[in-house]
Design an enzyme around this catalytic site. Sequence first.
Site: not given
Ligand code: A2P
Length: 334
Positions: A13, A16, A41-42, A130, A243
């Site tokens: 989500t 990247v 959360r997702s 990157c 970038h």
């Molecule tokens: P989520 O959307 O459920 O928080 P970005 O770099 O754009 O902030 O995205 C970070 C990504 O890493 C998102 O898909 C986020 O999911 C995921 N993520 C962050 N914390 C966790 C976690 N504890 N377990 C699994 N995925 C995570």
Amino acid sequence: MNRQPHVAVVGATGAVGIEMIRTLEKRNFPASKLTLLASARSVGKRLKFRGQDVEVKELKKDSFKGIDLALFSAGGSISREYAPLAAKDGCVVVDNSSAFRMDEAVPLVVPEINGADVKRHRGIIANPNCTTAITLMALYPLHQAFNCLRIFASSYQAVSGTGAKAILELERQVDQIVKGQAVTREVYPHQIAFNVLPHVDSFLPTGYTKEEMKMENEGRKIMHHPGFRASVTCVRVPVYRAHSVAVSAEFQKPVTVEAALAALKKAPGLDVIDDPAKCEYPLPLYQAEKYNCAVGRIRKDCAMDNGLCFWVAGDQLLKGAALNAVQIAEELLK
Ligand code: A2P
């Protein structure tokens, strides 16, 4: 590796992760199945892949059973915890975080430069920083031609490199300023709208940031060039995507602009956009969503012998992250 692997995207989500899904689809990656993983959360969110809705699942310790290949982009701590578990379950991990990049046992790969290194993997392959990846797309062909000794560089890094929350922060601050409201901050230590921040990643005792040292450390490993030196200032700018890097490079061999152009024009994954009289040079606005990086402003450096200056720009969500990860996966299937 299964020729039609079951692929997982970890951090599906995120800024990247979304690009990883799109890139797998656009490049017709022969995935037999796609599993999308993110935080609790997702769970239940649906993302499109090849016209189908795929439901996001929660990342758990046993998520990798039956998965052949996992593209990770959920931050360093998630990679440190889950990538070794995935590898133990027989899955090959392509990791976008900095967690394993400098680990001797882990190849660090830009396919156009050191694609053959993927063969040495023991379950984990690292995707480079990157800014480093984008810089090397132009620097490596010049290094091959003239042997690069060192570079001095400044980066102009887009907010999407920080993640989805930073894109929203720039949008919100621009809106607040236009409406004459007080500017609020959540992600960066200072206002990013109509400002530039000479601060990317955390500071080291030397005064450089961790991000700034990635160019030298990762550059040495990717180019197989242990003597390479890089002094970099990384700057966050209010650009949504792509970038740019201004580079002065010193070489062992004498250089000419003509020979440099000849080397750059032949380089894979790189466009030369260099007609200053027509105001033509690479711009982050136009590099967004492009697979290739672009180089321009190529000139002899007036302050050193055997020196060249150039300006390189590239979509850091693509060549700096998702595209490079999918290219590594393609390399694995070769
Ligand atoms: P989520 O959307 O459920 O928080 P970005 O770099 O754009 O902030 O995205 C970070 C990504 O890493 C998102 O898909 C986020 O999911 C995921 N993520 C962050 N914390 C966790 C976690 N504890 N377990 C699994 N995925 C995570």
